[in-house]
Design a protein around this motif. Structure first.
Motif, PDB file in Angstrom:
ATOM      1  N   GLU A 174       1.991 -90.794  -6.507  1.00  0.00           N
ATOM      2  CA  GLU A 174       2.591 -89.524  -6.836  1.00  0.00           C
ATOM      3  C   GLU A 174       1.324 -88.472  -7.218  1.00  0.00           C
ATOM      4  OE1 GLU A 174       5.090 -87.601  -9.994  1.00  0.00           O
ATOM      5  OE2 GLU A 174       5.962 -89.290  -9.338  1.00  0.00           O
ATOM      6  N   GLN A 175       1.253 -87.350  -6.757  1.00  0.00           N
ATOM      7  CA  GLN A 175      -0.041 -86.525  -7.101  1.00  0.00           C
ATOM      8  C   GLN A 175       0.650 -85.043  -7.195  1.00  0.00           C
ATOM      9  OE1 GLN A 175      -2.366 -87.003  -3.585  1.00  0.00           O
ATOM     10  NE2 GLN A 175      -3.878 -88.082  -4.818  1.00  0.00           N
ATOM     11  N   THR A 176       0.110 -84.535  -7.931  1.00  0.00           N
ATOM     12  CA  THR A 176       0.567 -82.966  -8.455  1.00  0.00           C
ATOM     13  C   THR A 176      -0.956 -82.240  -8.254  1.00  0.00           C
ATOM     14  OG1 THR A 176       2.090 -83.811  -9.898  1.00  0.00           O
ATOM     15  CG2 THR A 176       1.334 -81.573 -10.217  1.00  0.00           C
ATOM     16  N   GLN A 177      -0.803 -81.129  -7.490  1.00  0.00           N
ATOM     17  CA  GLN A 177      -2.033 -80.423  -7.048  1.00  0.00           C
ATOM     18  C   GLN A 177      -1.911 -78.909  -7.073  1.00  0.00           C
ATOM     19  OE1 GLN A 177      -2.716 -81.883  -3.074  1.00  0.00           O
ATOM     20  NE2 GLN A 177      -3.497 -84.140  -3.566  1.00  0.00           N
ATOM     21  N   ALA A 178      -2.803 -78.173  -7.255  1.00  0.00           N
ATOM     22  CA  ALA A 178      -3.004 -76.873  -7.156  1.00  0.00           C
ATOM     23  C   ALA A 178      -4.111 -76.539  -6.282  1.00  0.00           C
ATOM     24  CB  ALA A 178      -3.110 -76.319  -8.520  1.00  0.00           C
TER      25      ALA A 178
END
Length: 489
Positions: free
Chosen positions: A100-104
């Motif tokens: 699970e990845q959270t990117q901006a």
């Protein structure tokens, strides 16, 4: 006595009726000349305002097109794009795991696009900076396209830019001429409306005069009848003629009002004042130079109608010619790129990106379709050129016809002017003979109607001269009556 009472009541009734019909024409009159009407079409005509707006629209559209050949520079930026997802990650040993990845993601780019009209190619130069924030692991990475060049160039193919510039320039010129010709059409409509009203106005005035003459003669007939010097039937003949004239006057007023309504609508004249038209100044016979007339018609009628079609045909001919053989396209790209986890190190050492491609399109089996298309277009182009030559050759005949027609109309005006003077003298003479019984009423009545016929022919001929003047202005963009070139403003 009873007979004379009936006659008196009849005359009184008709007199009141005529006064009622014409009272609105005698109240608060405004005189208007043809020259004033033509000026008013510019200041108060809705059609003229539409023409002006069309001219401005065409100018703006052409300006937009010409600016499309200048460099186009764009700066694009996107605020951090938030993305949370489960992604498949390939490990160094080849195993795949899901994380699970959270990117901006943030991007800033600058691009310059340039058409190359002389060669038909396009050039793109851009530079960009990207930042990726891995919010789940609190890591940041950067990538940059320092500069990228991309060239797309047909080497032996159809150059659409070259033909587009020629055709759009010709369209702009043609649309300007078209708008001016529409203005001259407006002048032609104004001339037609003016003379329609003027002829009806003159008919009305002439009928009124004939009614007055008939009423005057009826008084003479009454006196003769009372003395027994004429038979009663002669009185009824005159009375019948008066009835006919009164009915004609009603028709004349109705025609006048209808034509006046068209004139008021043209110039958006909202005042309730009556408009009385003045007969236009007599134009002098113009000394038209045949060579100049032929040249102006050639430039602004023949070329106007054919130039764009010929250009379009030549464009299609060139396209068909280029597409019937092998087509070669070149693509080149060069760029400097880099990436780093530290922004300060991002522009230290770039990696190069190079790309070159020569594309070939070779027709192998198309049943000679491209060549046949070329032959079809070639025949079509030749037909247009022959049609152009035919129009050029017919110009000299058209010029002779125009000059002859103008000369003929001016001679006809002289003839009708003389006839108007003669018919007035003849009516006066016939009326005097009528009063003394040396002329019949029907002979005199025939002269009255002949006067109207000659007057209408005279005004119609004057109208034709004005119309041919403005039709010639429209076709040549030159006023040969005042020797002046015309420009649309």
């Amino acid at each position: 006595m009873i007979l004379f009472k009936i006659r008196g009541n009849f005359l009184l009734t008709n007199l009141v009726f005529i006064l009622l019909l014409s009272s609105n024409l005698l109240f608060s009159q405004k005189k208007l000349t043809l020259e004033e009407l033509l000026t008013l079409t510019k200041s108060s005509s809705l059609e003229y305002q539409i023409i002006q707006r069309n001219y401005l629209k065409e100018k703006l559209e052409y300006d937009i097109y010409t600016k499309s050949y200048l460099p186009r520079v764009e700066l694009k930026s996107s605020l951090p794009t938030y993305n949370r997802s489960i992604n498949q990650i390939t490990q160094p040993n080849g195993d795949n795991i899901f994380i699970e990845q959270t990117q901006a993601n943030s991007t800033l780019s600058l691009s310059v696009f340039q058409k190359l009209p002389f060669s038909g190619g396009t050039l793109l130069v851009n530079s960009s900076l990207n930042r990726l924030d891995l919010l789940s692991s609190k890591k940041v990475s950067y990538s940059s396209n320092w500069i990228n060049f991309f060239l797309s160039q047909p080497l032996n193919g159809y150059n659409s830019f070259k033909w587009s510039r020629k055709i759009n320039k010709e369209k702009f010129i043609r649309n300007n001429i078209k708008n001016y010709k529409r203005f001259e059409d407006l002048n032609i409509s104004a001339v037609k409306l003016f003379f329609s009203v003027l002829i009806n106005q003159k008919k009305m005035e002439l009928t009124q005069k004939n009614i007055d003459l008939t009423k005057e003669y009826m008084e003479i007939v009454k006196k003769k009848d009372s003395l027994g010097r004429i038979v009663t039937s002669d009185f009824y003949k005159v009375k019948l003629s008066l009835n006919e004239l009164i009915r004609k006057y009603e028709v004349d007023i109705n025609n006048y009002k209808n034509s006046m309504l068209g004139l008021r609508n043209l110039i958006d004249f909202k005042s309730k004042d009556s408009i009385i038209l003045q007969e236009p100044n007599f134009l002098e016979l113009p000394d038209i130079d045949r060579g100049k007339l032929e040249q102006k018609l050639m430039e602004n009628t023949v070329n106007y109608s054919m130039d764009l079609e010929i250009l379009e045909s030549e464009k299609e001919l060139d396209k068909a010619k280029k597409e019937r053989g092998v087509q070669i396209d070149l693509e080149l790209a060069y760029g400097l790129n880099s990436n780093s986890n530290n922004f300060n190190d991002l522009y230290n050492i770039p990696s190069r990106r190079e790309y070159a491609n020569i594309g070939l399109t070779i027709p192998i089996v198309n049943w000679n379709e491209n060549n046949k298309k070329y032959q079809v277009q070639k025949l079509n182009n030749q037909n247009l050129l022959d049609s152009y030559q035919r129009k050029k050759k017919s110009l000299s005949v058209e010029v002779n016809n125009i000059i002859s027609e103008i000369a003929s109309l001016f001679k006809q005006v002289e003839y009708l002017q003389e006839n108007i003077s003669l018919i007035k003298l003849n009516i006066n003479s016939t009326y005097e003979r009528l009063k003394y019984g040396r002329q019949t009423w029907y002979e005199f009545r025939r002269e009255l109607f002949e006067e109207e016929k000659i007057l209408v022919n005279y005004l119609s001929t004057i109208q034709q001269i004005w119309l041919i003047r403005y039709q010639l202005r429209k076709n040549s963009l030159h006023d040969f009556f005042v020797k002046k070139d015309l420009f649309f403003k």
